[in-house]
Design a protein around this motif. Sequence first.
Motif, PDB file in Angstrom:
ATOM      1  N   TYR A   1      -6.386   5.354   1.293  1.00 33.11           N
ATOM      2  CA  TYR A   1      -4.992   5.076   0.880  1.00 33.11           C
ATOM      3  C   TYR A   1      -4.077   6.279   1.072  1.00 33.11           C
ATOM      4  O   TYR A   1      -2.856   6.121   1.141  1.00 33.11           O
ATOM      5  CB  TYR A   1      -4.948   4.647  -0.588  1.00 33.11           C
TER       6      TYR A   1
ATOM      7  N   ARG B   1       0.809  -1.217   0.000  1.00 35.92           N
ATOM      8  CA  ARG B   1       0.000   0.000   0.000  1.00 35.92           C
ATOM      9  C   ARG B   1       0.847   1.274   0.000  1.00 35.92           C
ATOM     10  O   ARG B   1       0.332   2.348  -0.338  1.00 35.92           O
ATOM     11  CB  ARG B   1      -0.959  -0.001   1.199  1.00 35.92           C
TER      12      ARG B   1
ATOM     13  N   HIS C   1      -0.161   4.413  -2.258  1.00 34.88           N
ATOM     14  CA  HIS C   1      -0.139   5.778  -1.736  1.00 34.88           C
ATOM     15  C   HIS C   1       0.738   6.687  -2.611  1.00 34.88           C
ATOM     16  O   HIS C   1       0.323   7.789  -2.996  1.00 34.88           O
ATOM     17  CB  HIS C   1       0.389   5.717  -0.289  1.00 34.88           C
TER      18      HIS C   1
END
Length: 332
Positions: free
Chosen positions: A76, A17, A21
């Motif tokens: 996110y 993630r 991002h």
Amino acid sequence: VECFGRPSPLVPYHLGRTTTHEIGHWLNLRHIWGDDNGACTGSDFCDDTPNQGNYYFGCPPYPQNSCGSSDMFMNYMDYTDDACMNIFTNNQTSRKKAAYTNFRSALWVSFKETITINSAGVDYIFTTPSGEPFAKLNFASLGTATKATVEVFPNLYPLNIPPGSKAVKRYFDITTDGTGYEATLTVYYNDSEVINFINGDNNLKLWRFNGSDWVLKGGTVDPVANTVTLAGVNEFSLWALSDPEDNPIPVELMSFSSSVDVNNVTLSWLTATEVNNQGFEIERISFIDNKTGEWEFIGFVQGKGTTTEASYYSFVDSRFNARQLQLQAKTN
Ligand SMILES: [Zn+2]
């Protein structure tokens, strides 16, 4: 860097993630808390993410409140653990799509849209996901057409363009489900695509691929709107943009033939259109004992300049001693 991708040993940032991002940033997204250190004054410029004071780490229980609203810490674009992130909002998606179609447009291979055609005299505008137009069709008569599809390839040179010819680095694949129509076609281009053209965008024309050659069809450029428009189109296929005065897509050869008698080779050819064509340099190459020789200049045939009339040419080579001849046509 160890958080970038998965699997990664850096729990709890091991599920990729961090990449989600950072690509979010690359596509113009801001941190969801607005980077104001808890002041509630900063914004991520997305109306559908609640105003949030600061970032969250870890995996906090729901709900968490700041700035008078429930925080979207599972977004996110927060700093929570990978396992606790699961959302981009619609506004964030809109910002990403705008980025795709503007400063990240090099990512595109193509974009395609199909529109139902049910009225003559109406502008049907084909747009990117962020609403940027890339083509427009207006049918003077519909014939049997009920829908039209335009696919734009915004970062590719037109198919089958010979080396050395110059074309706008985008092309269009247009199809309809009918025949007997007559349409006005408008295509859009970017100024950045014509910076190496001697006339800039002032002399761009539309060219249509007929299955084997690109044919100059003409059109009117609007350098302010960045469009080229052509009326009277009654068949579609691939379309491209090129400047007839600047190393354009070459003349269309409709046919080429040669005949041989005892000492002479007669070359004959027919062109469908010519653009700024001074003439044809005739060159000969010899194949002797299975070895390829050099191209040798043997003559010049004057061209017609610019014409959309079919033109017939012939050239007689009386010094025939090669076993095989080829012709090269150069248009400048
Ligand atoms: Zn960040």
